[in-house]
Design an enzyme around this catalytic site. Structure first.
Site, PDB file in Angstrom:
ATOM      1  N   MET A 147     -22.618  23.251  42.371  1.00 20.17           N
ATOM      2  CA  MET A 147     -22.902  24.505  41.673  1.00 20.17           C
ATOM      3  C   MET A 147     -23.946  24.254  40.588  1.00 20.17           C
ATOM      4  O   MET A 147     -24.375  23.140  40.370  1.00 20.17           O
ATOM      5  CB  MET A 147     -21.611  25.072  41.079  1.00 20.17           C
ATOM      6  CG  MET A 147     -20.634  25.506  42.159  1.00 20.17           C
ATOM      7  SD  MET A 147     -19.201  26.344  41.517  1.00 20.17           S
ATOM      8  CE  MET A 147     -18.438  25.116  40.516  1.00 20.17           C
ATOM      9  N   LYS A 193     -14.434  21.107  33.928  1.00 18.27           N
ATOM     10  CA  LYS A 193     -15.415  20.631  32.955  1.00 18.27           C
ATOM     11  C   LYS A 193     -15.053  21.135  31.551  1.00 18.27           C
ATOM     12  O   LYS A 193     -15.018  20.369  30.594  1.00 18.27           O
ATOM     13  CB  LYS A 193     -16.810  21.106  33.356  1.00 18.27           C
ATOM     14  CG  LYS A 193     -17.912  20.321  32.709  1.00 18.27           C
ATOM     15  CD  LYS A 193     -19.286  20.737  33.230  1.00 18.27           C
ATOM     16  CE  LYS A 193     -19.583  20.175  34.603  1.00 18.27           C
ATOM     17  NZ  LYS A 193     -20.807  20.741  35.201  1.00 18.27           N
ATOM     18  N   ARG A 221     -22.873  26.198  31.864  1.00 17.82           N
ATOM     19  CA  ARG A 221     -22.406  25.204  32.838  1.00 17.82           C
ATOM     20  C   ARG A 221     -21.350  25.759  33.767  1.00 17.82           C
ATOM     21  O   ARG A 221     -20.440  26.450  33.336  1.00 17.82           O
ATOM     22  CB  ARG A 221     -21.798  24.000  32.107  1.00 17.82           C
ATOM     23  CG  ARG A 221     -22.793  23.274  31.253  1.00 17.82           C
ATOM     24  CD  ARG A 221     -22.114  22.253  30.359  1.00 17.82           C
ATOM     25  NE  ARG A 221     -23.134  21.481  29.691  1.00 17.82           N
ATOM     26  CZ  ARG A 221     -23.580  20.312  30.145  1.00 17.82           C
ATOM     27  NH1 ARG A 221     -23.041  19.751  31.198  1.00 17.82           N
ATOM     28  NH2 ARG A 221     -24.549  19.682  29.511  1.00 17.82           N
ATOM     29  N   CYS A 257      12.160  -0.229  63.795  1.00 18.27           N
ATOM     30  CA  CYS A 257      11.161  -1.245  64.147  1.00 18.27           C
ATOM     31  C   CYS A 257      10.127  -0.730  65.126  1.00 18.27           C
ATOM     32  O   CYS A 257       9.300  -1.481  65.616  1.00 18.27           O
ATOM     33  CB  CYS A 257      11.834  -2.499  64.685  1.00 18.27           C
ATOM     34  SG  CYS A 257      12.697  -2.233  66.238  1.00 18.27           S
ATOM     35  N   SER A 294      18.833  -0.938  64.919  1.00 20.64           N
ATOM     36  CA  SER A 294      17.431  -0.773  64.564  1.00 20.64           C
ATOM     37  C   SER A 294      16.801   0.215  65.539  1.00 20.64           C
ATOM     38  O   SER A 294      16.861   0.032  66.753  1.00 20.64           O
ATOM     39  CB  SER A 294      16.726  -2.128  64.636  1.00 20.64           C
ATOM     40  OG  SER A 294      15.358  -1.958  64.405  1.00 20.64           O
ATOM     41  N   ARG A 341     -14.328  12.945  32.870  1.00 19.03           N
ATOM     42  CA  ARG A 341     -13.523  13.204  34.079  1.00 19.03           C
ATOM     43  C   ARG A 341     -12.943  11.889  34.575  1.00 19.03           C
ATOM     44  O   ARG A 341     -13.402  10.815  34.173  1.00 19.03           O
ATOM     45  CB  ARG A 341     -14.358  13.874  35.159  1.00 19.03           C
ATOM     46  CG  ARG A 341     -15.535  13.043  35.556  1.00 19.03           C
ATOM     47  CD  ARG A 341     -16.413  13.796  36.537  1.00 19.03           C
ATOM     48  NE  ARG A 341     -17.713  13.137  36.590  1.00 19.03           N
ATOM     49  CZ  ARG A 341     -18.837  13.700  36.968  1.00 19.03           C
ATOM     50  NH1 ARG A 341     -18.844  14.959  37.304  1.00 19.03           N
ATOM     51  NH2 ARG A 341     -19.952  13.037  37.020  1.00 19.03           N
ATOM     52  N   HIS A 365     -17.350  15.384  63.876  1.00 15.72           N
ATOM     53  CA  HIS A 365     -16.136  15.188  64.664  1.00 15.72           C
ATOM     54  C   HIS A 365     -15.797  13.707  64.799  1.00 15.72           C
ATOM     55  O   HIS A 365     -14.663  13.291  64.581  1.00 15.72           O
ATOM     56  CB  HIS A 365     -16.327  15.824  66.051  1.00 15.72           C
ATOM     57  CG  HIS A 365     -15.173  15.617  66.982  1.00 15.72           C
ATOM     58  ND1 HIS A 365     -15.136  14.585  67.892  1.00 15.72           N
ATOM     59  CD2 HIS A 365     -14.001  16.274  67.095  1.00 15.72           C
ATOM     60  CE1 HIS A 365     -13.988  14.640  68.554  1.00 15.72           C
ATOM     61  NE2 HIS A 365     -13.288  15.652  68.090  1.00 15.72           N
ATOM     62  N   TYR A 422      15.825  -0.370  56.009  1.00 19.83           N
ATOM     63  CA  TYR A 422      14.505  -1.004  56.020  1.00 19.83           C
ATOM     64  C   TYR A 422      13.567  -0.401  57.052  1.00 19.83           C
ATOM     65  O   TYR A 422      13.993   0.263  57.993  1.00 19.83           O
ATOM     66  CB  TYR A 422      14.634  -2.517  56.245  1.00 19.83           C
ATOM     67  CG  TYR A 422      15.113  -2.926  57.607  1.00 19.83           C
ATOM     68  CD1 TYR A 422      14.222  -3.028  58.677  1.00 19.83           C
ATOM     69  CD2 TYR A 422      16.455  -3.225  57.839  1.00 19.83           C
ATOM     70  CE1 TYR A 422      14.659  -3.406  59.933  1.00 19.83           C
ATOM     71  CE2 TYR A 422      16.903  -3.599  59.090  1.00 19.83           C
ATOM     72  CZ  TYR A 422      15.989  -3.680  60.146  1.00 19.83           C
ATOM     73  OH  TYR A 422      16.423  -4.039  61.384  1.00 19.83           O
ATOM     74  N   GLY A 463     -22.198  18.429  41.928  1.00 23.43           N
ATOM     75  CA  GLY A 463     -23.546  18.795  42.343  1.00 23.43           C
ATOM     76  C   GLY A 463     -23.627  20.052  43.190  1.00 23.43           C
ATOM     77  O   GLY A 463     -24.702  20.425  43.657  1.00 23.43           O
TER      78      GLY A 463
HETATM   79  C1  PEP Z   1      10.492   0.529  70.383  1.00 26.47           C
HETATM   80  O1  PEP Z   1      10.777   0.947  71.500  1.00 26.47           O
HETATM   81  O2  PEP Z   1      10.288   1.262  69.404  1.00 26.47           O
HETATM   82  C2  PEP Z   1      10.391  -0.921  70.145  1.00 26.47           C
HETATM   83  C3  PEP Z   1      10.211  -1.375  68.922  1.00 26.47           C
HETATM   84  O3  PEP Z   1      10.402  -1.719  71.234  1.00 26.47           O
HETATM   85  P1  PEP Z   1       9.158  -1.897  72.201  1.00 26.47           P
HETATM   86  O4  PEP Z   1       7.981  -1.259  71.580  1.00 26.47           O
HETATM   87  O5  PEP Z   1       8.998  -3.361  72.392  1.00 26.47           O
HETATM   88  O6  PEP Z   1       9.637  -1.199  73.440  1.00 26.47           O
END
Ligand code: PEP
Ligand code: MG
Length: 877
Positions: free
Chosen positions: A102, A21, A91, A834, A766, A336, A452, A857, A100
């Site tokens: 303090m 502040k 303040r 992937c 991949s 702020r 929770h 990627y 709010g």
């Molecule tokens: C994986 O195993 O990460 C994958 C992308 O293939 P799936 O999930 O189809 O086994």
């Protein structure tokens, strides 16, 4: 000084020392804005206060006295002077905002004498007494700890006595009576009226120090993980009072430098004439929109506008500014960073970038990944919703419908049978967490926003409504009631984690409307990103959504569902059951023709981008009838004396295909090697579709991906004996050809450890981190959540679920080994991920750290594409 700094002396960037502040006041002072003069008691003093067992540090009050003298010189007012009294606010304000939590005391310095000086100063006895009665109530409540009702009751009585509704309408006599009543309260309790301004000041400072350790402040710090490293203690600003209640040309108000709900670039806010700060917050009178100020005090408005915009430009964040006008003169009291709706944050970042206020990098870093996720959650279709059954606290965003179950184990059971369930509990415990995973949403009748249920639901991304108190749950009979309405187990309900509403039945949800800035922003993100984002998309719908969300191709097209479509499953079963390769090929030719249609549709949508089609992956038995059911049928037929030879053969075949560990069994490339016709049929369907689209002038980038590889020979066999010959065949049939890439999934440990050999024979790899995590941990990915994961997390055996966020020390490290090996033989090989982790913000962060540009990627499920684009960009900077 050691403990006290003036606004002119302090460094606005040293927030830990002077608090947020005060830092804002110092900054505004430096910017040349009209800020009432003030001094700051640093957090160091408060720290020492506690270290000394709640005693003010030696010498602190001497410095305060000197500081007050400085204020007196600057303002020409004097503390306790009956003629020209200095009045101050005391303040609180720590390094991080604790709204709010303090305390602050206003109008310190007022007593029976100085009130006349104030009356003279503001030329208004009524205003002065109004300030006085407020001071007594506030001082009494905060500093002396007298319950608020003791002050509110007489206030109501006075209003009744004079027949007025609103506070400013109380006549002067009434205010004077109130002051006397309040003083009597003090005398009754303490035997004195606390009219010495220096004593008032000292006690107020102590009260601010004390408020740092009030239960609610401590709880707030705990809930928000504010550690001593972040904020050690509160600073105390002593600021010259200005009076928004001096007359009707005075006011107090709050403005945002842009609309916090929409991000629109215009001043947004309100003000209340003849009032002091709390009145706006308290909502007793209705404030006026800030546009009105433009009409009523155009010069003040202009000054306010310019000031607010100057602060915004300096802080590069939308500002939430408190101001007061005293008899036509504007004062800035606080600024702020504004809390805004995620959409507004995003629009603002784009706009500020376009206005040249911030850089592209600042724009990109200024949006939290959660905001992107929140913007994509489905919403209740208000037009079809009707009245909610009840309301609770909106604890985790998103709207979902599901069948009510009242027990986490049942939630797991039901979800295994494909049901969509909402877990309904009075409250939840760590033992219930498996039920969260199995449910699409969570509803509780008790607990708040940090209960929770709320915390876990947010952590794993399930919509949740908590503390819906009208809900009466009877676990014994598996029934919940709201008044006369009954929810039985299995009844459909809908919860809205944005509003806290709970509805009976399935309420339609709608996709949120995304503003153009959403897409503009993500394009900006892409422009700085070193990573590409692709999508896991198996259907034309998935592909369309992925394109809309800006995926640059498909990183994983799972082909299994193409075998399950109506009319195809029976054909495919025949393939599996036949032991005649010629017959199998014939059946698969028919299937290839059908699957070609699927590919045509998806490929067309993804024209111009890489499309990674993965060949058949699951265990074969998944496509056969259920073993137990078959046994029952065969046994029944036998006991009836009419054995069914057809069924018996089927049973024998199903039995022969059964495996103890199907996920580590006859699947993926192992099927490709033992049933090469299946892979051949898929390759044929893929390349035929591609060539037909090529004929129509479409440009396609096809990538064929082989799963579950553990040994490079597997790949060589599939590539040389299946993929290439089939391609030749198709090319010949079409009298045309197309280039395509061949690659592999990296989802076994051995493939990672032999990645250099593998890299030599493929164009891309991949990482299938779902299977790879399973393999690295030897945890069954299909069972782990229902069995021991919640216990593991609760006990801290693992810091997080490695199937959600990539395991840094094991899986990510193995990926690094594999990537380094692969790039050592083929530096430019295309490498992506992937598994589900490709769309998980934390995983992207971890992988950016561990393997960095080793990955080209991330492939994410369609709705995760936007957040993946943002995080990948943020990690690129
Ligand atoms: C994986 O195993 O990460 C994958 C992308 O293939 P799936 O999930 O189809 O086994
Ligand atoms: Mg896999």
């Amino acid at each position: 000084g050691k403990y006290v700094l003036t606004f002119e002396e302090a460094d606005p960037d040293d927030v830990k020392l002077i608090g947020g502040k005060a830092s804002s006041l110092v900054l505004m002072t430096r910017l040349g804005l009209p800020v009432p003069p003030g001094i700051i008691i640093t957090t160091r003093a408060c720290r020492e206060y506690y270290d000394r067992g709640e005693k003010l540090p030696e010498g602190l009050m001497d410095e305060v006295i000197r500081g007050v003298k400085y204020l007196e010189e600057k303002t020409g007012y004097k503390l306790g002077d009956p003629d020209k009294p200095l009045l101050v606010s005391v303040r609180s304000g720590a390094a991080v905002s604790m709204p709010g939590m303090m305390d602050t005391v206003l109008n310190v310095g007022l007593n029976d004498k100085t009130v006349y000086g104030l009356a003279k100063r503001i030329n208004n006895e009524h205003g002065a007494y109004d300030a006085y009665r407020r001071f007594l109530a506030m001082f009494g409540r905060i500093v002396l700890g007298i319950p608020e009702e003791e002050f509110n009751k007489p206030l109501d009585e006075i209003k009744r006595k004079y027949g007025v509704k609103e506070d400013p309408e109380i006549p002067l006599e009434g205010l004077k009576e109130l002051v006397e009543i309040y003083k009597q309260i003090f005398i009754r309790r303490f035997g004195k009226v606390f009219d010495d301004p220096w004593e008032q000041l000292k006690l107020s400072i102590e009260a601010v120090f004390k408020s740092w350790n009030s239960p609610r402040a401590r709880f707030y710090r705990e809930a928000n993980k504010i550690t001593p490293e972040i904020a050690d203690c509160t600073a105390t600003a002593i600021v010259t009072m200005v009076f928004g209640n001096a007359d009707w040309r005075s006011a107090t108000g709050v403005v945002f430098s842009r609309d916090p709900a929409t991000g629109e670039n215009k001043l947004y806010g309100e003000y209340l004439p003849y009032a002091q700060g709390e009145d706006v917050v308290a909502g007793i009178r209705t404030p006026k929109p800030i546009e009105k100020l433009k009409e009523e005090m155009p010069e003040v408005y202009e000054q306010l506008y310019n000031g607010v915009k100057l602060i915004e430009k300096t802080k590069k964040e939308v500002q939430d500014v408190e101001f007061t006008i005293e008899k036509g003169k504007l004062w800035f009291l606080q600024t702020r960073n504004a809390k805004m709706n995620p959409l507004a944050v995003l629009k603002t970042r784009v706009d500020m970038y376009k206005e040249g206020m911030i850089t592209k990098e600042e724009a990109i870093m200024g949006v939290k990944p959660e905001y992107i996720l929140q913007m994509l959650y489905p919403r209740i279709d208000e037009s079809k919703a009707g009245k909610p059954l009840t309301k609770g606290i909106a604890a985790s965003p998103g709207a979902v419908s599901g069948q009510a179950v009242f027990d986490p184990d049942r939630a797991v059971e039901w979800s295994k049978t494909g049901k969509q369930v909402i877990l309904v509990r009075e409250e939840t415990k760590p033992d219930d967490v498996h039920g969260f995973y199995a449910s699409v949403g969570v509803l509780t009748s008790r607990g708040g926003a940090t209960s929770h249920a709320a915390v876990v639901a947010r952590a794993i991304g399930r919509p949740a409504v908590v503390g819906a108190e009208a809900l009466q749950i009877d676990y014994g009979t598996r029934i919940a009631r709201v008044g006369d309405t009954v929810i039985k187990e299995g009844d459909w309900i809908t919860i809205d984690g944005f509003t806290g509403s709970v509805y009976l039945g399935k309420v339609p949800t709608i996709e949120p409307k995304l503003p153009p800035e959403f897409f503009e922003f993500l394009d900006m993100a892409d422009s700085v990103s070193v990573f590409e984002i692709r999508a896991n998309a198996d259907t034309p719908d998935d592909a369309t959504i992925s394109r809309r969300f800006g995926a640059k191709g498909i990183g994983l097209l799972r082909t299994e569902r193409m075998f399950r479509a109506p009319g195809r499953l029976d054909l495919f079963r025949k393939v599996i059951l036949s032991d005649n390769p010629g017959e199998r090929r014939e059946l698969l030719d028919q299937l290839a023709e059908m699957m070609k249609k699927d590919f045509l549709e998806i490929f067309e949508i993804m024209e111009g981008y890489p499309i990674t089609v993965r060949l058949f992956d699951p265990p074969l038995h998944e496509f056969l009838p259920n073993f137990e059911e078959l046994v029952t049928e065969v046994t029944r037929a036998r006991t009836l004396g009419k054995p069914d030879p057809e069924k018996e053969r089927l049973l024998a075949r199903v039995k022969a295909l059964m495996e103890a560990n199907p996920m580590m069994g006859h699947r993926g490339v192992r099927v490709g090697i033992t049933y090469p016709e299946i892979y051949a049929a898929q390759v044929k369907a893929i390349l035929s579709a591609a060539l037909e689209l090529k004929r129509r002038g479409k440009h396609l980038e096809i990538q064929i991906m082989i799963p579950q590889v553990a040994e490079v020979r597997e790949l060589e066999i599939i590539i040389n004996n299946v993929v290439k010959p089939t391609a030749e065949e198709v090319f010949k049939a079409y009298g045309d050809s197309i280039e395509f890439k061949i690659g592999t999934m990296m989802e076994t440990v051995r493939s990672c450890l032999t990645a250099d050999k593998i890299a030599k024979v493929v164009d891309f790899m991949s990482f299938g981190t779902n299977d790879l995590t399973q393999a690295v941990f030897s945890f069954s990915r299909d069972d782990v959540e229902n069995k021991f994961m919640s216990k593991y997390l609760e006990l801290g055996v693992l810091p997080y679920d490695p199937f959600v966020t990539i395991d840094e020390e094991g899986v990510a490290k193995l990926m690094k080994v594999a990537i380094d090996a692969a790039r050592s033989v083929k530096p430019d090989i295309e490498i992506g991920i992937c598994g589900e982790h490709g769309g998980d913000p934390d995983s992207i962060k971890i992988l950016a750290k561990v393997v960095g540009r080793g990955l080209n990627y991330f492939s994410a499920s369609p709705y995760r594409v936007p957040v993946a684009r943002l995080v990948a960009a943020q990690e690129s900077l």
